[in-house]
Design an enzyme around this catalytic site. Structure first.
Site, PDB file in Angstrom:
ATOM      1  N   GLU A  77     -12.192 -41.094  29.167  1.00  0.00           N
ATOM      2  CA  GLU A  77     -12.393 -40.420  27.760  1.00  0.00           C
ATOM      3  C   GLU A  77     -13.934 -40.417  27.505  1.00  0.00           C
ATOM      4  O   GLU A  77     -14.636 -41.315  27.849  1.00  0.00           O
ATOM      5  CB  GLU A  77     -11.715 -41.275  26.674  1.00  0.00           C
TER       6      GLU A  77
ATOM      7  N   ASP B 103     -39.898 -44.457  33.973  1.00  0.00           N
ATOM      8  CA  ASP B 103     -40.359 -43.160  33.710  1.00  0.00           C
ATOM      9  C   ASP B 103     -41.196 -42.701  34.983  1.00  0.00           C
ATOM     10  O   ASP B 103     -41.194 -41.719  35.673  1.00  0.00           O
ATOM     11  CB  ASP B 103     -41.262 -42.854  32.735  1.00  0.00           C
TER      12      ASP B 103
ATOM     13  N   ASP C  63     -39.012 -48.886  30.081  1.00  0.00           N
ATOM     14  CA  ASP C  63     -39.009 -47.590  30.100  1.00  0.00           C
ATOM     15  C   ASP C  63     -40.277 -46.741  30.706  1.00  0.00           C
ATOM     16  O   ASP C  63     -39.732 -46.110  31.633  1.00  0.00           O
ATOM     17  CB  ASP C  63     -38.945 -46.943  28.557  1.00  0.00           C
ATOM     18  N   ALA C  64     -41.206 -47.439  30.628  1.00  0.00           N
ATOM     19  CA  ALA C  64     -42.549 -46.828  31.304  1.00  0.00           C
ATOM     20  C   ALA C  64     -42.342 -46.934  32.683  1.00  0.00           C
ATOM     21  O   ALA C  64     -42.623 -45.870  33.528  1.00  0.00           O
ATOM     22  CB  ALA C  64     -43.772 -47.658  30.808  1.00  0.00           C
ATOM     23  N   GLU C  65     -41.901 -47.911  33.264  1.00  0.00           N
ATOM     24  CA  GLU C  65     -41.638 -48.212  35.002  1.00  0.00           C
ATOM     25  C   GLU C  65     -40.633 -47.163  35.431  1.00  0.00           C
ATOM     26  O   GLU C  65     -40.583 -46.518  36.347  1.00  0.00           O
ATOM     27  CB  GLU C  65     -41.201 -49.563  34.940  1.00  0.00           C
TER      28      GLU C  65
ATOM     29  N   CYS D  21     -32.309 -31.057  -8.344  1.00  0.00           N
ATOM     30  CA  CYS D  21     -32.385 -32.544  -7.488  1.00  0.00           C
ATOM     31  C   CYS D  21     -32.243 -33.551  -8.784  1.00  0.00           C
ATOM     32  O   CYS D  21     -33.009 -33.788  -9.398  1.00  0.00           O
ATOM     33  CB  CYS D  21     -33.385 -32.545  -6.859  1.00  0.00           C
TER      34      CYS D  21
ATOM     35  N   ARG E 196      -8.650 -31.826  30.348  1.00  0.00           N
ATOM     36  CA  ARG E 196      -7.308 -31.855  30.525  1.00  0.00           C
ATOM     37  C   ARG E 196      -6.591 -30.607  30.535  1.00  0.00           C
ATOM     38  O   ARG E 196      -5.554 -30.359  31.092  1.00  0.00           O
ATOM     39  CB  ARG E 196      -6.705 -32.885  29.300  1.00  0.00           C
TER      40      ARG E 196
ATOM     41  N   CYS F 108     -40.033 -35.355  -3.114  1.00  0.00           N
ATOM     42  CA  CYS F 108     -38.697 -35.802  -3.426  1.00  0.00           C
ATOM     43  C   CYS F 108     -38.666 -37.458  -2.856  1.00  0.00           C
ATOM     44  O   CYS F 108     -38.673 -37.532  -1.875  1.00  0.00           O
ATOM     45  CB  CYS F 108     -37.763 -34.971  -3.172  1.00  0.00           C
TER      46      CYS F 108
ATOM     47  N   LYS G 104       0.236 -50.727  29.102  1.00  0.00           N
ATOM     48  CA  LYS G 104       0.761 -50.008  30.205  1.00  0.00           C
ATOM     49  C   LYS G 104       1.209 -50.994  30.981  1.00  0.00           C
ATOM     50  O   LYS G 104       0.924 -52.262  31.067  1.00  0.00           O
ATOM     51  CB  LYS G 104      -0.546 -49.436  30.991  1.00  0.00           C
TER      52      LYS G 104
ATOM     53  N   ASP H 254     -10.746 -42.350  21.169  1.00  0.00           N
ATOM     54  CA  ASP H 254     -10.541 -41.266  20.447  1.00  0.00           C
ATOM     55  C   ASP H 254     -11.332 -40.280  20.960  1.00  0.00           C
ATOM     56  O   ASP H 254     -12.572 -39.985  20.088  1.00  0.00           O
ATOM     57  CB  ASP H 254     -10.661 -41.547  18.908  1.00  0.00           C
TER      58      ASP H 254
ATOM     59  N   ILE I  28       0.748 -39.567  26.705  1.00  0.00           N
ATOM     60  CA  ILE I  28       1.693 -40.857  26.522  1.00  0.00           C
ATOM     61  C   ILE I  28       2.176 -40.689  25.020  1.00  0.00           C
ATOM     62  O   ILE I  28       1.718 -39.871  24.207  1.00  0.00           O
ATOM     63  CB  ILE I  28       0.905 -42.108  26.549  1.00  0.00           C
TER      64      ILE I  28
HETATM   65  S1  IVH Z   1      -3.631 -43.475  29.779  1.00  0.00           S
HETATM   66  C1  IVH Z   1      -0.443 -41.199  32.101  1.00  0.00           C
HETATM   67  N1  IVH Z   1      -5.317 -44.882  28.720  1.00  0.00           N
HETATM   68  O1  IVH Z   1      -4.570 -40.728  25.005  1.00  0.00           O
HETATM   69  C2  IVH Z   1      -1.329 -41.719  31.176  1.00  0.00           C
HETATM   70  N2  IVH Z   1      -4.909 -42.566  27.666  1.00  0.00           N
HETATM   71  O2  IVH Z   1      -1.820 -39.180  25.339  1.00  0.00           O
HETATM   72  C3  IVH Z   1      -2.399 -41.386  30.944  1.00  0.00           C
HETATM   73  N3  IVH Z   1      -6.458 -42.005  25.938  1.00  0.00           N
HETATM   74  O3  IVH Z   1      -5.430 -37.601  25.990  1.00  0.00           O
HETATM   75  C4  IVH Z   1      -3.424 -41.827  29.821  1.00  0.00           C
HETATM   76  N4  IVH Z   1      -7.502 -44.019  25.555  1.00  0.00           N
HETATM   77  O4  IVH Z   1      -7.190 -38.979  27.014  1.00  0.00           O
HETATM   78  C5  IVH Z   1      -4.765 -43.593  28.770  1.00  0.00           C
HETATM   79  N5  IVH Z   1      -6.951 -46.219  27.642  1.00  0.00           N
HETATM   80  C6  IVH Z   1      -6.264 -45.126  27.631  1.00  0.00           C
HETATM   81  C7  IVH Z   1      -6.511 -44.044  26.566  1.00  0.00           C
HETATM   82  C8  IVH Z   1      -5.989 -42.979  26.846  1.00  0.00           C
HETATM   83  C9  IVH Z   1      -7.257 -42.743  25.296  1.00  0.00           C
HETATM   84  C10 IVH Z   1      -5.998 -40.748  25.767  1.00  0.00           C
HETATM   85  C11 IVH Z   1      -5.996 -39.788  26.663  1.00  0.00           C
HETATM   86  C12 IVH Z   1      -4.943 -38.841  26.473  1.00  0.00           C
HETATM   87  C13 IVH Z   1      -4.030 -39.504  25.470  1.00  0.00           C
HETATM   88  C14 IVH Z   1      -2.851 -39.778  26.100  1.00  0.00           C
END
Ligand code: IVH
Length: 693
Positions: A189, A48, A44-46, A427, A153, A451, A306, A134, A94
């Site tokens: 995300e 910085d 870290d120091a380097e 408490c 989005r 405490c 996918k 998420d 999706i």
């Molecule tokens: S693909 C056309 N891949 O899920 C496809 N989405 O309803 C576009 N999400 O709000 C999305 N992980 O932000 C894709 N590995 C992932 C994902 C992902 C989370 C979220 C995305 C979106 C929702 C899709």
């Protein structure tokens, strides 16, 4: 700028530009290793040192401060509102497979095969299987490799321009590695790791600010902060999962290769992904991630499948607004119904009392749950949970299980409302009073130093460099001393002997002697430091100094009521109440008495009130970030002493106060030969230095 003009050091601007570029590239490489690969390459120091060198060059040659410079991550101003961004390629969502069993994977594969016109004899379809993060979907636009825009989005067609906030996320490169195309939009995300979420909430609680319900809300709230300075303090993370608009780049043939390419550009891509074949491959991935889900450092919302070949994706196309080639496959809700037997409280490190439900043991998502959090009184009221109710309990990842809601139909007759302050007026750990501020969700123990639940935290604060300054008394040692019951309150520190210390792990006689010397030295302190060391909520270093100056003597401060306290500059009703409550607590006064008896001393002065007028007629300009004072605080303090704070530098400016990443105002001040102060210098002018306190 004249590129060949020499400065005083015989160095040309061209040399500086070359050095700055080299430093930027090197720092970006270390950021990538640290934040993306999780494999730091230098101490870290380097790091910085490199960073400071770059800052110095950019200060000397402001024109070199480019948008992709790591020094410019936090630079944007607070906004009144976000601008709107139209997505050139819509950000779609999706569909979710509602069947959470393996059969859900088979159903998706069957739909894909049907749509592609494949029959039983045709080969298995290849899929990219990923996690469903998420957090908050974000589109990052890189032009010629430089991050130029980040957008949420929104409704999929238009989102909000959150570029300044996103630039503060260290895992997101400001410049891509390698040969980047003219236009590359990366979709992904923004999320918060669970440990970062817990730390953030602890910090929020400590500051009396809003507690977030889960990592997703915290991430979304942080990105939608109008002040990038605040966003910068939120430990956000990012994973890329796809593309938006692309120009001047030949797309790879598969989603798998797209993600490989994004990783090669220096973007974070999650390692938990796989190229699988057919429904069996999908189901196996679903099961494998399901089993390790609780051990992931972040929350997921399921997995995403996918179709791997982009050509097939195109062939499959969309139904309404959702692609036919992708699906989210969730996990069964980890919920169960059980009886709420009782509500107790847990006292946290900061004194916050968290109500905890004691449950009839119930099996949820693989473990037996007997306790669940109820967060705070507001949540109990909102959910209307009462002792004796049948309740729904939920486990998400390895976060603490929570009570979701009572099942009202099963409530047998009238049950009394649960009021935390009635049930726990004191408490349960130390017996001090429990209070809840008017606008606060959290109830707190006022025990502070006394405490045991707050002991370690209070001791570390007490010994801190800006408090009693006991060198060598760090986390590990405090843990050992408290766990071995050698130290309970700060007073015990002044009663330590070599023997007790030398027997601790990793502590020889020599270090024991050194620590004792440091403790001895700390007996002589200042009133301001002592007040700060007490760890009164909302009393930071600056307030402690004001209090010391205003009251002169500790006993006068202890005796002050809320009105008297509010006479102190910058002490409003909330802070005054915290101070009054602290000293009203007999345990706290006892600890203070014992400290004085143990020889802790300081010079007491006469009450001074505020030294108004000392800076009358002087004009100040503030620039950059000061180490401890916010812009508003510095301004209030200057004004309290009669000074004026102006927005721009001119010949009429008397002082320029410059902090980290000061910009063109500093350059101008230097050019005009004005007096330039750092925070310490300002404090001297404000008569706020320790010697005066
Ligand atoms: S693909 C056309 N891949 O899920 C496809 N989405 O309803 C576009 N999400 O709000 C999305 N992980 O932000 C894709 N590995 C992932 C994902 C992902 C989370 C979220 C995305 C979106 C929702 C899709």
């Amino acid at each position: 700028m004249d590129l060949f003009a020499e400065d005083g050091r015989g160095e040309t601007a061209a040399d500086a530009a070359a050095r700055a570029a080299a430093l930027r590239a090197e720092i970006a490489r270390h950021d990538h290793a640290y934040y993306v690969l999780d494999a730091p390459t230098i101490p870290d120091a380097e790091y910085d040192r490199l960073f400071r060198e770059l800052q110095a060059i950019e200060r000397a040659y402001p024109a070199l401060r480019s948008a992709d410079s790591p020094t410019q991550r936090v630079g944007g101003k607070a906004l009144a509102q976000f601008a709107t961004v139209r997505h050139r390629v819509p950000m779609l969502s999706i569909s979710t497979e509602t069947d959470t069993e393996a059969s859900g994977a088979f159903a998706f594969d069957a739909r894909v095969r049907r749509a592609l016109g494949l029959d039983e004899d045709d080969a298995a379809v290849a899929y990219a299987a990923e996690l469903k993060f998420d957090g908050l979907a974000i589109s990052l636009r890189y032009e010629d490799g430089v991050l130029v825009q980040a957008a949420t989005r929104g409704d999929g067609e238009t989102g909000e321009d959150v570029t300044s906030n996103v630039r503060t996320v260290k895992a997101i490169p400001l410049r891509l590695l390698g040969e980047a195309p003219p236009v590359l939009e990366v979709r992904g995300e923004i999320y918060l790791r669970r440990d970062d979420f817990e730390r953030l909430n602890a910090r929020q609680a400590e500051a009396g600010e809003k507690i977030f319900v889960n990592p997703r809300n915290a991430a979304a709230g942080s990105i939608r902060q109008l002040d990038p300075g605040i966003a910068a303090r939120r430990p956000l993370s990012f994973y890329a999962y796809g593309l938006g608009e692309v120009a001047g780049w030949t797309l790879p043939a598969t989603q798998t290769e797209v993600l490989d390419a994004l990783a090669a550009f220096g973007l974070p891509v999650c390692g938990h992904r796989a190229q699988v074949r057919g429904a069996e491959g999908l189901a196996a991935f679903h099961a494998r991630i399901g089993a390790l889900r609780d051990t992931l450092p972040f929350d997921i919302d399921g997995v995403v499948y996918k179709v791997d070949a982009l050509a097939l994706q195109q062939q499959l196309g969309f139904v309404t607004r959702e692609p036919r080639w992708a699906v989210a496959h969730k996990y069964p809700a980890q919920e169960a119904v059980t009886l709420l037997r009782d509500i107790e409280v847990q006292v946290g490190r900061t004194g916050a009392l968290t109500p905890v439900a004691r449950l009839e043991p119930v099996f949820v998502g693989g473990v037996t749950v007997t306790n669940a959090t109820l967060h705070n009184q507001d949540e109990i009221d909102r959910k209307d949970v009462r002792i004796g109710d049948w309740v729904i309990v939920r486990r998400a990842g390895d976060v603490i299980p929570e009570v979701v809601a009572p099942i009202l139909e099963r409530r047998g007759g009238e049950l009394p409302r649960f009021v935390l302050l009635d049930r726990f007026p004191t408490c349960p750990v130390c017996g001090s009073h429990v209070v809840r501020g008017e606008d606060e969700a959290v109830a707190r123990c006022t025990g502070g130093l006394f405490c045991p639940a707050q002991r370690k935290q209070a001791l570390l604060h007490f010994a801190g460099r800006r408090a009693m300054d006991i060198e060598g008394l760090g986390d590990k040692l405090v843990d050992q001393l408290v766990d071995a019951a050698i130290v309970k309150t700060p007073v015990d520190l002044y009663r330590l002997g070599v023997l007790a210390l030398a027997n601790l792990e990793r502590m020889g006689e020599k270090s024991a002697q050194n620590l004792l010397m440091a403790i001895e030295k700390s007996r002589g302190t200042t009133l301001a430091r002592f007040i700060f060391a007490l760890g009164i909520r909302n009393v930071g270093e600056a307030t402690a100094r004001d209090l010391a100056r205003h009251f002169g003597k500790l006993d006068a401060l202890i005796a002050a009521d809320v009105d008297a306290l509010q006479q102190v500059p910058d002490v409003g009703p909330i802070v005054a109440k915290c101070i009054a409550e602290f000293f009203a607590e007999p345990h706290n006064r006892e600890v203070i008495e014992q400290l004085r008896a143990a020889g802790v001393h300081w010079a007491e002065g006469e009450p001074q009130g505020s030294v108004a007028g000392a800076l009358a007629g002087k004009t100040f300009v503030l620039t950059g970030t000061l180490p401890t004072l916010s812009r508003d605080e510095a301004k209030a303090r200057i004004e309290a002493r009669g000074g004026k704070v102006a927005g721009s530098v001119s010949k009429k400016t008397h002082y320029v106060v410059a902090g980290a990443e000061a910009g063109s105002k500093l350059d101008k001040a230097q050019a005009l030969g004005l007096a330039i102060l750092d925070e310490d210098g300002l404090r001297v002018l404000l008569n706020e230095t320790d010697t005066n306190a």
